[in-house]
Design a protein around this motif. Sequence first.
Motif, PDB file in Angstrom:
ATOM      1  N   PHE A   1     -11.145  -5.129  49.021  1.00 14.50           N
ATOM      2  CA  PHE A   1     -12.086  -5.733  49.963  1.00 14.50           C
ATOM      3  C   PHE A   1     -11.376  -5.966  51.286  1.00 14.50           C
ATOM      4  O   PHE A   1     -10.258  -6.488  51.335  1.00 14.50           O
ATOM      5  CB  PHE A   1     -12.627  -7.069  49.441  1.00 14.50           C
ATOM      6  CG  PHE A   1     -13.583  -7.719  50.412  1.00 14.50           C
ATOM      7  CD1 PHE A   1     -14.937  -7.417  50.379  1.00 14.50           C
ATOM      8  CD2 PHE A   1     -13.125  -8.594  51.387  1.00 14.50           C
ATOM      9  CE1 PHE A   1     -15.819  -7.987  51.295  1.00 14.50           C
ATOM     10  CE2 PHE A   1     -13.994  -9.171  52.303  1.00 14.50           C
ATOM     11  CZ  PHE A   1     -15.343  -8.857  52.260  1.00 14.50           C
ATOM     12  N   THR A   2     -12.065  -5.608  52.380  1.00 10.12           N
ATOM     13  CA  THR A   2     -11.532  -5.853  53.711  1.00 10.12           C
ATOM     14  C   THR A   2     -12.679  -5.828  54.718  1.00 10.12           C
ATOM     15  O   THR A   2     -13.843  -5.641  54.358  1.00 10.12           O
ATOM     16  CB  THR A   2     -10.449  -4.813  54.070  1.00 10.12           C
ATOM     17  OG1 THR A   2      -9.788  -5.210  55.278  1.00 10.12           O
ATOM     18  CG2 THR A   2     -11.051  -3.423  54.250  1.00 10.12           C
ATOM     19  N   SER A   3     -12.341  -6.040  55.986  1.00 13.92           N
ATOM     20  CA  SER A   3     -13.287  -5.904  57.098  1.00 13.92           C
ATOM     21  C   SER A   3     -12.765  -4.829  58.029  1.00 13.92           C
ATOM     22  O   SER A   3     -11.558  -4.599  58.113  1.00 13.92           O
ATOM     23  CB  SER A   3     -13.422  -7.228  57.845  1.00 13.92           C
ATOM     24  OG  SER A   3     -14.263  -7.100  58.989  1.00 13.92           O
ATOM     25  N   ASP A   4     -13.663  -4.161  58.755  1.00 13.89           N
ATOM     26  CA  ASP A   4     -13.225  -3.075  59.629  1.00 13.89           C
ATOM     27  C   ASP A   4     -12.453  -3.563  60.837  1.00 13.89           C
ATOM     28  O   ASP A   4     -11.639  -2.849  61.417  1.00 13.89           O
ATOM     29  CB  ASP A   4     -14.406  -2.199  60.061  1.00 13.89           C
ATOM     30  CG  ASP A   4     -15.485  -2.965  60.813  1.00 13.89           C
ATOM     31  OD1 ASP A   4     -15.469  -4.214  60.818  1.00 13.89           O
ATOM     32  OD2 ASP A   4     -16.367  -2.306  61.398  1.00 13.89           O
ATOM     33  N   ASN A   5     -12.687  -4.801  61.257  1.00 22.34           N
ATOM     34  CA  ASN A   5     -11.976  -5.417  62.384  1.00 22.34           C
ATOM     35  C   ASN A   5     -12.331  -6.895  62.380  1.00 22.34           C
ATOM     36  O   ASN A   5     -13.053  -7.369  61.493  1.00 22.34           O
ATOM     37  CB  ASN A   5     -12.354  -4.761  63.725  1.00 22.34           C
ATOM     38  CG  ASN A   5     -13.831  -4.515  63.895  1.00 22.34           C
ATOM     39  OD1 ASN A   5     -14.288  -3.377  63.930  1.00 22.34           O
ATOM     40  ND2 ASN A   5     -14.619  -5.576  63.991  1.00 22.34           N
TER      41      ASN A   5
ATOM     42  N   ALA B   1      -9.263  -2.138  66.537  1.00 21.43           N
ATOM     43  CA  ALA B   1     -10.019  -3.370  66.768  1.00 21.43           C
ATOM     44  C   ALA B   1     -11.510  -3.121  66.956  1.00 21.43           C
ATOM     45  O   ALA B   1     -12.245  -4.053  67.292  1.00 21.43           O
ATOM     46  CB  ALA B   1      -9.460  -4.114  67.980  1.00 21.43           C
ATOM     47  N   THR B   2     -11.965  -1.889  66.778  1.00 21.81           N
ATOM     48  CA  THR B   2     -13.399  -1.599  66.785  1.00 21.81           C
ATOM     49  C   THR B   2     -13.739  -0.692  65.606  1.00 21.81           C
ATOM     50  O   THR B   2     -12.874  -0.016  65.041  1.00 21.81           O
ATOM     51  CB  THR B   2     -13.861  -0.937  68.096  1.00 21.81           C
ATOM     52  OG1 THR B   2     -13.048   0.216  68.349  1.00 21.81           O
ATOM     53  CG2 THR B   2     -13.779  -1.895  69.264  1.00 21.81           C
ATOM     54  N   CYS B   3     -15.042  -0.672  65.293  1.00 22.20           N
ATOM     55  CA  CYS B   3     -15.538  -0.094  64.042  1.00 22.20           C
ATOM     56  C   CYS B   3     -15.058   1.326  63.763  1.00 22.20           C
ATOM     57  O   CYS B   3     -14.400   1.591  62.758  1.00 22.20           O
ATOM     58  CB  CYS B   3     -17.074  -0.087  64.050  1.00 22.20           C
ATOM     59  SG  CYS B   3     -17.858  -1.645  64.430  1.00 22.20           S
ATOM     60  N   ALA B   4     -15.423   2.249  64.650  1.00 17.33           N
ATOM     61  CA  ALA B   4     -15.253   3.659  64.328  1.00 17.33           C
ATOM     62  C   ALA B   4     -13.797   4.088  64.224  1.00 17.33           C
ATOM     63  O   ALA B   4     -13.411   4.712  63.225  1.00 17.33           O
ATOM     64  CB  ALA B   4     -16.023   4.511  65.337  1.00 17.33           C
TER      65      ALA B   4
ATOM     66  N   GLY C   1      -8.593 -14.206  70.250  1.00 16.67           N
ATOM     67  CA  GLY C   1      -9.095 -12.856  70.434  1.00 16.67           C
ATOM     68  C   GLY C   1     -10.227 -12.506  69.492  1.00 16.67           C
ATOM     69  O   GLY C   1     -10.581 -13.256  68.571  1.00 16.67           O
ATOM     70  N   TRP C   2     -10.797 -11.341  69.746  1.00 12.76           N
ATOM     71  CA  TRP C   2     -12.004 -10.880  69.067  1.00 12.76           C
ATOM     72  C   TRP C   2     -11.888  -9.395  68.752  1.00 12.76           C
ATOM     73  O   TRP C   2     -10.937  -8.736  69.175  1.00 12.76           O
ATOM     74  CB  TRP C   2     -13.232 -11.065  69.979  1.00 12.76           C
ATOM     75  CG  TRP C   2     -13.354 -12.413  70.590  1.00 12.76           C
ATOM     76  CD1 TRP C   2     -12.870 -12.825  71.808  1.00 12.76           C
ATOM     77  CD2 TRP C   2     -13.997 -13.553  70.016  1.00 12.76           C
ATOM     78  NE1 TRP C   2     -13.184 -14.138  72.035  1.00 12.76           N
ATOM     79  CE2 TRP C   2     -13.872 -14.617  70.954  1.00 12.76           C
ATOM     80  CE3 TRP C   2     -14.673 -13.777  68.821  1.00 12.76           C
ATOM     81  CZ2 TRP C   2     -14.396 -15.885  70.716  1.00 12.76           C
ATOM     82  CZ3 TRP C   2     -15.197 -15.032  68.595  1.00 12.76           C
ATOM     83  CH2 TRP C   2     -15.062 -16.070  69.519  1.00 12.76           C
ATOM     84  N   LYS C   3     -12.872  -8.909  68.037  1.00 12.38           N
ATOM     85  CA  LYS C   3     -13.089  -7.467  67.988  1.00 12.38           C
ATOM     86  C   LYS C   3     -12.983  -6.937  69.434  1.00 12.38           C
ATOM     87  O   LYS C   3     -13.433  -7.577  70.374  1.00 12.38           O
ATOM     88  CB  LYS C   3     -14.486  -7.186  67.425  1.00 12.38           C
ATOM     89  CG  LYS C   3     -14.931  -5.739  67.517  1.00 12.38           C
ATOM     90  CD  LYS C   3     -16.356  -5.593  67.005  1.00 12.38           C
ATOM     91  CE  LYS C   3     -16.839  -4.142  67.092  1.00 12.38           C
ATOM     92  NZ  LYS C   3     -18.196  -3.972  66.522  1.00 12.38           N
ATOM     93  N   ALA C   4     -12.407  -5.750  69.568  1.00 16.96           N
ATOM     94  CA  ALA C   4     -12.186  -5.133  70.885  1.00 16.96           C
ATOM     95  C   ALA C   4     -11.104  -5.826  71.690  1.00 16.96           C
ATOM     96  O   ALA C   4     -11.099  -5.771  72.918  1.00 16.96           O
ATOM     97  CB  ALA C   4     -13.484  -5.014  71.684  1.00 16.96           C
TER      98      ALA C   4
ATOM     99  N   GLY D   1      -8.561  -9.872  66.642  1.00 20.24           N
ATOM    100  CA  GLY D   1      -9.262  -8.595  66.623  1.00 20.24           C
ATOM    101  C   GLY D   1      -8.802  -7.647  65.541  1.00 20.24           C
ATOM    102  O   GLY D   1      -9.554  -6.762  65.124  1.00 20.24           O
ATOM    103  N   THR D   2      -7.553  -7.825  65.061  1.00 19.27           N
ATOM    104  CA  THR D   2      -6.985  -6.850  64.126  1.00 19.27           C
ATOM    105  C   THR D   2      -6.590  -7.435  62.779  1.00 19.27           C
ATOM    106  O   THR D   2      -6.472  -6.688  61.799  1.00 19.27           O
ATOM    107  CB  THR D   2      -5.741  -6.182  64.737  1.00 19.27           C
ATOM    108  OG1 THR D   2      -4.801  -7.194  65.112  1.00 19.27           O
ATOM    109  CG2 THR D   2      -6.116  -5.344  65.953  1.00 19.27           C
TER     110      THR D   2
END
Length: 560
Positions: free
Chosen positions: A366-370, A108-111, A387-390, A396-397
């Motif tokens: 194509f996608t998003s990291d979270n 749920a977060t970038c890295a 919910g959200w990122k994190a 988030g997911t």
Amino acid sequence: MKGWVKGLGAAVLVAGVGLWASADWLKLHAPGLLAGPIAPNRPVVWAAGPEAAPAAARPANIILIVADDLGWNDISLTGEGVAGTATPNIDRVGLEGVQFDNGYAGNATCAPSRAALLSGRYATRFGYEFTPTDTRLPDWFPTGLFRPDAMFARNIAHADGDWDQKPVFNEAEAAKAAPPGDKGMPSSEITIAEQLQGRGYHTIHLGKWHLGEARGMRPEDQGFDESLGFIIGGQLFLPENDPNVVNSRQDFDPIDKFLWANLPFSVQYNGGPRFAPDRYMTDYLTEQALAGIRANRNRPFFMYLAYNAPHTPLQALKADYDALSEIKDHRLRVYAAMVRALDRGVGRVLDELKRQGLDENTLVVFTSDNGGAHYVGLPDLNKPYRGWKATFYEGGTKVPFMMRWPGRIAPATRVAAPVSHFDIYATASAVAGAALPDDRPVDGVDLLPHVLGTATGRPHETLFWRSGDYRVVRHGDWKLQTLLDPAEPLLFDLAADPTERRNLAAARPDKLAELQGLLAAHDARQKKPGWASLVRAPMAIDRPLGTLPVKGEDYVYWSD
């Protein structure tokens, strides 16, 4: 005499106040100041392939496009589009190929999400559990004049100042934490680029990396023949005072202040000196992607195009901002304009493939990291999901996830079964004819048989996520979230309740025990985190940062 003393006292007081103000300013700006100068723009000459196309058939090209913090509702294929703004070019990838209705990020977060995507594995298998951060200041700072080192984390942690829930800092780990540049994806991981490089592909990375700065962890050390972008995360999209930019600062978000102070408008080519792009960052990365396609039109290539849009800092190209005059809220309009530029970039990539005669033989993902981030301060980025990122709520997911390959995938294909970012690794390997590593577990599966209808069943019956004490499993259509705070387990039946509003933990103790057993077995197979979490920050589930707390609202604590 008394006047002289009073004047001296006043001067000392003013100087003292200035010193403290300078101290805080230096602490905020230190990373950017230490990074060194940025050279003027220079042209990038991409390594060229053969002059003529091979006579025999060649493996398909693969382009992986990853947006940064793009929410489910931000594009018009999966949601409404930002403020109702359509994203026709991103939509094309799914409409002319396959849309995965339950596509999940690896984290749920970038890295950690990018680590899973590029390795084909749960990032917790190799200790990549938390985003690399640092709470310490350079050793040469005179700490006697400053607050403790952990102040740095305190100043940039997301938190509502008047909320009962407060961040929890790991003071002991903050004092001994390794520099963030030494935290990353270990060189022992076999990346998707290394897989394809071994099959004769020319490999290109563009944009965000965020998987380590140390030698052995950088893109040019992890299988990419060429890399043009930024290593530590995102960057400014244009200089703050450029006449062609429109900015939106989120004064309620301490991270936003840090980004404006420390993320210069710059890129690096293969680890060389930083230099300035010659246009708005999203358009610059797109232009370089087109040049890379042209340079490699006569040989198989893999391109990882990792845009930093629409991650903060929020900066729009003035022309895009002006084109959305119907949106009255300034921040929303800037954000929508950033998504507009991202959509334009995807369209230009697809058009260039057709122009070069590569359209039928190129797999585009194509996608998003979270999911969308709460710290943007906008409420509907992940609608209808909570919910959200994190957070490991669906918001988030669950991410836009689609593939296009006109030569193989029929238009308007839909796959309802859950899939994950790490499946891209196995899918790309199969397309290239590369055998999966046999010396380690690979969690991804080749999705093409499921897309083409030659495989039955789900690609995954069970998926897992973990960040410290926050651990989640989806098994079939049941999903269990467990965490330290709040300690109550959250059990949802996604088939009946896809937005996670009815907790069935008390009503279904049998299902709760089953999923708890799956989580325990999975945890036993993972590695300890490669570095400690430095902060546990509270996240409200149903409202963005910058809004007033609601009594009794749902929240989670996220470790990073």
